[in-house]
Design a protein around this motif. Structure first.
Motif, PDB file in Angstrom:
ATOM      1  N   UNK A   1       0.851  -1.194   0.000  1.00 17.13           N
ATOM      2  CA  UNK A   1       0.000   0.000   0.000  1.00 17.13           C
ATOM      3  C   UNK A   1       0.882   1.237   0.000  1.00 17.13           C
ATOM      4  N   UNK A   2       0.797   2.018  -1.062  1.00 11.97           N
ATOM      5  CA  UNK A   2       1.577   3.240  -1.198  1.00 11.97           C
ATOM      6  C   UNK A   2       0.666   4.458  -1.225  1.00 11.97           C
ATOM      7  N   UNK A   3       1.240   5.623  -0.980  1.00 12.93           N
ATOM      8  CA  UNK A   3       0.485   6.878  -1.005  1.00 12.93           C
ATOM      9  C   UNK A   3      -0.806   6.750  -0.189  1.00 12.93           C
ATOM     10  N   UNK A   4      -0.661   6.290   1.033  1.00 18.42           N
ATOM     11  CA  UNK A   4      -1.833   6.055   1.880  1.00 18.42           C
ATOM     12  C   UNK A   4      -2.545   7.352   2.230  1.00 18.42           C
ATOM     13  N   UNK A   5      -3.857   7.243   2.379  1.00 12.75           N
ATOM     14  CA  UNK A   5      -4.697   8.390   2.704  1.00 12.75           C
ATOM     15  C   UNK A   5      -5.451   8.110   3.999  1.00 12.75           C
ATOM     16  N   UNK A   6      -5.876   9.151   4.705  1.00 13.39           N
ATOM     17  CA  UNK A   6      -6.624   8.924   5.948  1.00 13.39           C
ATOM     18  C   UNK A   6      -7.849   8.028   5.742  1.00 13.39           C
ATOM     19  N   UNK A   7      -8.468   8.107   4.589  1.00 13.93           N
ATOM     20  CA  UNK A   7      -9.655   7.285   4.330  1.00 13.93           C
ATOM     21  C   UNK A   7      -9.322   5.803   4.143  1.00 13.93           C
ATOM     22  N   UNK A   8      -8.044   5.463   4.102  1.00 11.60           N
ATOM     23  CA  UNK A   8      -7.637   4.052   4.060  1.00 11.60           C
ATOM     24  C   UNK A   8      -7.609   3.424   5.453  1.00 11.60           C
ATOM     25  N   UNK A   9      -7.801   4.238   6.481  1.00 11.29           N
ATOM     26  CA  UNK A   9      -7.794   3.734   7.850  1.00 11.29           C
ATOM     27  C   UNK A   9      -8.904   2.710   8.060  1.00 11.29           C
ATOM     28  N   UNK A  10      -8.516   1.517   8.529  1.00  9.72           N
ATOM     29  CA  UNK A  10      -9.471   0.424   8.720  1.00  9.72           C
ATOM     30  C   UNK A  10      -8.731  -0.784   9.276  1.00  9.72           C
ATOM     31  N   UNK A  11      -9.496  -1.784   9.672  1.00 12.20           N
ATOM     32  CA  UNK A  11      -8.923  -3.103   9.929  1.00 12.20           C
ATOM     33  C   UNK A  11      -8.928  -3.853   8.598  1.00 12.20           C
TER      34      UNK A  11
ATOM     35  N   UNK B   1     -16.346 -16.039   0.725  1.00  9.47           N
ATOM     36  CA  UNK B   1     -15.053 -16.469   1.239  1.00  9.47           C
ATOM     37  C   UNK B   1     -15.234 -17.240   2.539  1.00  9.47           C
ATOM     38  N   UNK B   2     -14.723 -18.467   2.555  1.00 11.01           N
ATOM     39  CA  UNK B   2     -14.912 -19.332   3.717  1.00 11.01           C
ATOM     40  C   UNK B   2     -13.866 -19.115   4.800  1.00 11.01           C
ATOM     41  N   UNK B   3     -12.695 -18.632   4.432  1.00  7.75           N
ATOM     42  CA  UNK B   3     -11.589 -18.539   5.373  1.00  7.75           C
ATOM     43  C   UNK B   3     -11.145 -17.091   5.543  1.00  7.75           C
ATOM     44  N   UNK B   4     -10.959 -16.696   6.813  1.00  7.60           N
ATOM     45  CA  UNK B   4     -10.623 -15.319   7.144  1.00  7.60           C
ATOM     46  C   UNK B   4      -9.520 -15.275   8.189  1.00  7.60           C
ATOM     47  N   UNK B   5      -8.687 -14.247   8.091  1.00  4.78           N
ATOM     48  CA  UNK B   5      -7.735 -13.981   9.142  1.00  4.78           C
ATOM     49  C   UNK B   5      -8.362 -13.145  10.242  1.00  4.78           C
ATOM     50  N   UNK B   6      -7.556 -12.811  11.249  1.00  3.93           N
ATOM     51  CA  UNK B   6      -8.074 -12.075  12.408  1.00  3.93           C
ATOM     52  C   UNK B   6      -8.075 -10.565  12.188  1.00  3.93           C
ATOM     53  N   UNK B   7      -7.388 -10.106  11.158  1.00  2.00           N
ATOM     54  CA  UNK B   7      -7.357  -8.687  10.842  1.00  2.00           C
ATOM     55  C   UNK B   7      -6.129  -7.985  11.404  1.00  2.00           C
ATOM     56  N   UNK B   8      -5.739  -6.917  10.732  1.00  2.98           N
ATOM     57  CA  UNK B   8      -4.630  -6.076  11.196  1.00  2.98           C
ATOM     58  C   UNK B   8      -5.012  -4.616  11.004  1.00  2.98           C
ATOM     59  N   UNK B   9      -4.746  -3.799  12.012  1.00  2.00           N
ATOM     60  CA  UNK B   9      -5.172  -2.397  11.995  1.00  2.00           C
ATOM     61  C   UNK B   9      -4.205  -1.547  11.174  1.00  2.00           C
ATOM     62  N   UNK B  10      -4.778  -0.744  10.297  1.00  6.24           N
ATOM     63  CA  UNK B  10      -4.024   0.257   9.538  1.00  6.24           C
ATOM     64  C   UNK B  10      -4.611   1.623   9.883  1.00  6.24           C
ATOM     65  N   UNK B  11      -3.764   2.525  10.356  1.00  7.61           N
ATOM     66  CA  UNK B  11      -4.195   3.871  10.710  1.00  7.61           C
ATOM     67  C   UNK B  11      -3.328   4.873   9.968  1.00  7.61           C
ATOM     68  N   UNK B  12      -3.986   5.757   9.216  1.00 13.96           N
ATOM     69  CA  UNK B  12      -3.276   6.766   8.438  1.00 13.96           C
ATOM     70  C   UNK B  12      -3.636   8.137   8.998  1.00 13.96           C
TER      71      UNK B  12
END
Length: 125
Positions: free
Chosen positions: A83-93, A112-123
């Motif tokens: 992820x390049x040139x991140x913007x505040x609106x990209x903030x999400x899990x 989708x049957x399989x999911x991870x636990x998620x990772x937080x991205x804050x811009x």
């Protein structure tokens, strides 16, 4: 059966970059399509990017085209979202998801049957 674990999230200033990884278990990972989704507070989970089992085909949410790149290394059972040139609106899990490839790209979470636990991205702005 596939288990997914995301990593690489964090806090970054607008214009910065992050590299998310999705590590998968399972000997048949190469047969699975993989997608990244994200969910901001108070919003529905939305599709971000998709990659076919071979890695030859990719698809993106319009707002991330030209900024995000999805790739995979099947020998290492890993999918990466650069992820390049991140913007505040990209903030999400951000979530990694996988399912057996059926020959057609789907952007719906229910496919989708399989999911991870998620990772937080804050811009930050």
């Amino acid at each position: 059966q596939v288990q997914l674990v995301e990593s690489g999230g964090g806090l970054v200033q607008a214009g910065g970059s992050l590299r998310l990884s999705c590590a998968a278990s399972g000997r048949t990972f190469a047969a699975y399509a993989v997608a990244w989704f994200r969910q901001a507070p108070g919003k529905e989970r939305e599709f971000v990017a998709h990659i076919t089992p071979s890695g030859a085909g990719t698809q993106y949410l319009d707002s991330v085209k030209g900024r995000f790149t999805i790739s995979r290394e099947n020998r290492e059972n890993t999918v990466v979202l650069q992820m390049n040139n991140l913007k505040p609106e990209d903030t999400a899990v951000y979530y990694c998801a996988a399912d057996f490839w059926r020959g057609k790209v789907t952007t719906r979470t229910m496919e989708y049957a399989y999911w991870g636990q998620g990772t937080q991205v804050t811009v930050s702005s």
